[in-house]
Design an enzyme around this catalytic site. Structure first.
Site, PDB file in Angstrom:
ATOM      1  N   ASN A 171     -91.273 -35.352 110.103  1.00  0.00           N
ATOM      2  CA  ASN A 171     -92.087 -36.531 110.398  1.00  0.00           C
ATOM      3  C   ASN A 171     -93.300 -36.513 109.479  1.00  0.00           C
ATOM      4  O   ASN A 171     -93.680 -35.468 108.971  1.00  0.00           O
ATOM      5  CB  ASN A 171     -92.603 -36.466 111.841  1.00  0.00           C
ATOM      6  CG  ASN A 171     -91.547 -36.846 112.840  1.00  0.00           C
ATOM      7  OD1 ASN A 171     -90.386 -36.541 112.687  1.00  0.00           O
ATOM      8  ND2 ASN A 171     -91.976 -37.523 113.886  1.00  0.00           N
ATOM      9  N   ARG A 172     -93.938 -37.659 109.352  1.00  0.00           N
ATOM     10  CA  ARG A 172     -95.230 -37.705 108.670  1.00  0.00           C
ATOM     11  C   ARG A 172     -96.287 -37.181 109.621  1.00  0.00           C
ATOM     12  O   ARG A 172     -96.376 -37.626 110.758  1.00  0.00           O
ATOM     13  CB  ARG A 172     -95.599 -39.153 108.348  1.00  0.00           C
ATOM     14  CG  ARG A 172     -94.891 -39.717 107.179  1.00  0.00           C
ATOM     15  CD  ARG A 172     -95.492 -41.083 106.850  1.00  0.00           C
ATOM     16  NE  ARG A 172     -94.496 -41.905 106.168  1.00  0.00           N
ATOM     17  CZ  ARG A 172     -94.172 -41.766 104.893  1.00  0.00           C
ATOM     18  NH1 ARG A 172     -94.775 -40.855 104.153  1.00  0.00           N
ATOM     19  NH2 ARG A 172     -93.252 -42.525 104.348  1.00  0.00           N
TER      20      ARG A 172
END
Ligand code: CTP
Ligand code: CA
Length: 224
Positions: free
Chosen positions: A34-35
């Site tokens: 994920n960011r």
């Protein structure tokens, strides 16, 4: 010695904070993630320590280095993060700010997956990762007194986050709008809505440090 010198409303309390992304290997050179810059998690750990808590900071591979004054546990995957959280218990407070990858490879390849001519891209078979926040929220024994989750949403933020709080069983959810254009993802500011059993409270956009200090203060008030 250090613990004896620390004063504040959270003195004598243990807080677990998860932060950063997790990396789920596809093969030795690739991963699913994920960011997450890790900034909000760092700020929360710092703010809780500032109020006197002993903080165990469990972080995936974030770009931002972890804060000082906390016990840092570095992990890669969601499963490792769950194990680290379980090992760090008991705690009075759990704040789950990590952007945990929802899925991992059913079986990561042990060797590098090669581009095979004419076969096109490989299909990846995924399995759902354990939900760390839900696992801790629903513990029948040894659950932290206060469990706080996050909800990064792009649509129907309050409705989604309210349902998420109920589904997972945490006490509070800190919801934010991470739509493109808000500049929140990766930026230094955040605009959050804190949802508890009594409803939703929207806080004005502020620096991630200020949001963290306000959250830590609210946590301290809830425990005393
Ligand atoms: N979380 C967790 N373990 C997971 C997934 C999420 O502990 N495997 C935690 C996050 O740290 C966060 C909260 O759960 O505090 C909400 O994460 P989010 O990704 O918004 O929730 P999901 O249930 O994964 O829902 P979605 O389908 O929106 O991603
Ligand atoms: Ca998710």
């Amino acid at each position: 010695i250090e613990a004896l010198l620390v004063d504040g409303p959270l003195a004598g309390r243990h807080a677990i904070v998860t932060s950063g992304p997790t990396h789920e290997p596809i093969d030795p050179v690739r991963y699913i993630a994920n960011r997450s810059s890790g900034q909000q998690g760092n700020a929360i750990a710092t703010a809780l320590a500032g109020l006197g808590a002993r903080v165990t900071f469990i972080t995936g591979p974030a770009i931002t280095p972890p804060p000082l004054g906390v016990t840092v546990v570095k992990v890669e995957t969601a499963q490792e993060m769950l194990n680290a959280v379980t090992s760090a218990l008991p705690a009075d407070i759990g704040v789950f700010a990590a952007a945990v990858a929802d899925w991992r490879m059913s079986e990561a390849a042990t060797g590098k997956i090669k581009k095979a001519k004419g076969e096109g891209p490989p299909s990846l078979t995924l399995t759902e990762n354990p939900d760390i926040l839900a696992t801790v929220s629903q513990m029948s024994e040894g659950r932290p007194e206060l469990v706080v989750g996050f909800a990064a949403e792009t649509d129907n933020i309050v409705e989604n986050a309210t349902r998420k709080r109920e589904r997972k069983g945490c006490d509070w959810i800190v919801a934010n709008d991470v739509s493109e254009g808000t500049g929140i993802m990766g930026g230094s500011e955040n605009a959050v809505t804190v949802i508890d059993a009594n409803g939703a409270e929207s806080w004005p956009r502020a620096t991630k440090d200020d949001v963290a200090r306000r959250l830590a203060q609210r946590i301290a008030e809830a425990l005393t």
